[in-house]
Design an enzyme around this catalytic site. Structure first.
Site, PDB file in Angstrom:
ATOM      1  N   HIS A   1      34.461  40.031  39.545  1.00 53.09           N
ATOM      2  CA  HIS A   1      34.379  41.541  39.622  1.00 53.09           C
ATOM      3  C   HIS A   1      33.746  41.712  38.063  1.00 53.09           C
ATOM      4  O   HIS A   1      32.529  42.658  38.152  1.00 53.09           O
ATOM      5  CB  HIS A   1      35.639  42.125  39.384  1.00 53.09           C
ATOM      6  CG  HIS A   1      35.864  43.684  39.282  1.00 53.09           C
ATOM      7  ND1 HIS A   1      36.159  44.543  40.176  1.00 53.09           N
ATOM      8  CD2 HIS A   1      35.427  44.375  38.140  1.00 53.09           C
ATOM      9  CE1 HIS A   1      36.302  45.777  39.846  1.00 53.09           C
ATOM     10  NE2 HIS A   1      35.885  45.479  38.259  1.00 53.09           N
ATOM     11  N   GLU A   2      34.190  41.204  37.049  1.00 57.44           N
ATOM     12  CA  GLU A   2      33.485  41.730  35.747  1.00 57.44           C
ATOM     13  C   GLU A   2      32.043  41.033  35.640  1.00 57.44           C
ATOM     14  O   GLU A   2      31.053  41.726  35.169  1.00 57.44           O
ATOM     15  CB  GLU A   2      34.464  41.221  34.514  1.00 57.44           C
ATOM     16  CG  GLU A   2      35.856  41.805  34.265  1.00 57.44           C
ATOM     17  CD  GLU A   2      36.109  42.987  34.369  1.00 57.44           C
ATOM     18  OE1 GLU A   2      34.890  43.838  34.214  1.00 57.44           O
ATOM     19  OE2 GLU A   2      36.896  43.496  34.914  1.00 57.44           O
TER      20      GLU A   2
HETATM   21  N1  ARG Z   1      40.296  46.781  36.382  1.00 55.48           N
HETATM   22  C1  ARG Z   1      39.182  45.646  36.145  1.00 55.48           C
HETATM   23  C2  ARG Z   1      37.936  46.366  35.936  1.00 55.48           C
HETATM   24  O1  ARG Z   1      37.673  47.485  36.356  1.00 55.48           O
HETATM   25  C3  ARG Z   1      39.348  44.748  36.951  1.00 55.48           C
HETATM   26  C4  ARG Z   1      39.943  44.654  38.287  1.00 55.48           C
HETATM   27  C5  ARG Z   1      39.617  43.201  39.028  1.00 55.48           C
HETATM   28  N2  ARG Z   1      40.344  43.225  40.280  1.00 55.48           N
HETATM   29  C6  ARG Z   1      41.240  41.900  40.691  1.00 55.48           C
HETATM   30  N3  ARG Z   1      41.741  42.132  41.872  1.00 55.48           N
HETATM   31  N4  ARG Z   1      41.124  40.910  40.229  1.00 55.48           N
HETATM   32  O2  ARG Z   1      37.056  45.537  35.392  1.00 55.48           O
HETATM   33 ZN    ZN Z   2      35.629  47.254  37.009  1.00 59.47          ZN
END
Ligand code: ARG
Ligand code: ZN
Ligand code: CA
Length: 260
Positions: A172-173
């Site tokens: 995601h990042e």
């Molecule tokens: N909340 C974080 C962001 O907005 C990452 C979300 C990652 N989700 C996961 N299921 N690992 O950057």
């Molecule tokens: Zn994010």
């Protein structure tokens, strides 16, 4: 199809003085598992949920490799371990954290792993003129470029914590690092992440809801998208348009001039 781009990665483990493999000083196996997951996710390969078979899923044709040479030309395993001067980290500590250890972001993807204060990770976006769409945040300092991941949300073995135990936080990042927005865009309907093949939604998914919630236009929301907020076991795709955005950033950003 595009040319496969391989991104050299350095993982900076910012720990609290534990022996290697304990607590925040995560094991090499945990780090290696995260690199394997990135390659599965960005190449649309077998993942821990079974095959990546979502019909809208794309092979991004980007691969990741722990660096084999340091900026000084010295052979390396791509892992730097450094004891931090804080035990828990938050976004205002960004510069302090990254000043502890950093490799030239034009040549490496820098990943800092530490104990984050109650959240999973964050990323620095590319330059707005490169992405061509509005971006969150204005900081484009090369010395802070990269992603930061909590040590319990990194990889799928060792000190990981359910339900973010399958390495999808880094996926995601890196999506953000390569210019992607959340599929919920600005949070309004109709919303915009500048990708027509992610159905617009005005919410962030948590957990793995079934039946799936509906998007603004009444079709099923793409809760499996890496750029939503679902639990790790649900996530399994980037789309073709997300691919195009990431590939454009890779091709055009002066900060992403990777050599192997
Ligand atoms: N909340 C974080 C962001 O907005 C990452 C979300 C990652 N989700 C996961 N299921 N690992 O950057
Ligand atoms: Zn994010
Ligand atoms: Ca969309």
């Amino acid at each position: 199809t595009a040319e496969v781009v391989t991104i050299p990665v350095v993982v900076h483990v910012v720990h609290n003085g534990e022996p290697v493999g304990e607590g925040t000083n995560i094991s090499q196996a945990q780090i290696v598992s995260q690199i394997r997951i990135l390659n599965e996710d960005f190449r649309k390969k077998l993942n821990t949920n079974g095959y990546n078979t979502h019909p809208a899923g794309a092979d991004i044709e980007v691969e990741f490799q722990l660096a084999i040479q340091s900026p000084e030309g010295i052979p390396t395993d791509g892992i730097v371990r450094v004891k931090g001067n804080k035990s828990v980290w938050d976004t205002p500590d960004d510069q302090t954290l990254k000043a502890l250890s950093y490799w030239n972001s034009a040549n490496y993807l820098n990943i800092w792993v530490c104990d984050l204060d109650g959240f999973l990770g964050y990323a620095q976006f590319p330059e707005t003129d490169v992405v061509g769409i509005p971006q969150n945040g204005t900081t484009k300092n090369p010395a802070t470029d990269g992603i930061v991941i909590d040590y319990q949300a990194f990889g799928d073995t060792g000190n990981v914590k359910t339900p973010f135990h399958l390495g999808r936080t880094a996926t995601h990042e890196i999506g953000h690092y390569l210019g992607l927005l959340h599929i919920s865009g600005d949070g309004n309907c109709p919303t915009d992440d500048y990708c027509a093949d992610t159905p617009p939604v005005n919410f962030q998914t948590s957990g793995c809801p079934s039946p799936k919630p509906l998007a603004c236009d009444g079709v099923e929301a793409q809760i499996e998208n890496y750029m939503d907020y679902s639990d790790d076991p649900c996530m399994n795709l980037f789309t073709e348009e997300q691919k195009q955005r990431m590939r454009t950033v890779l091709a055009n950003s002066p900060r992403r001039n990777f050599k192997n």
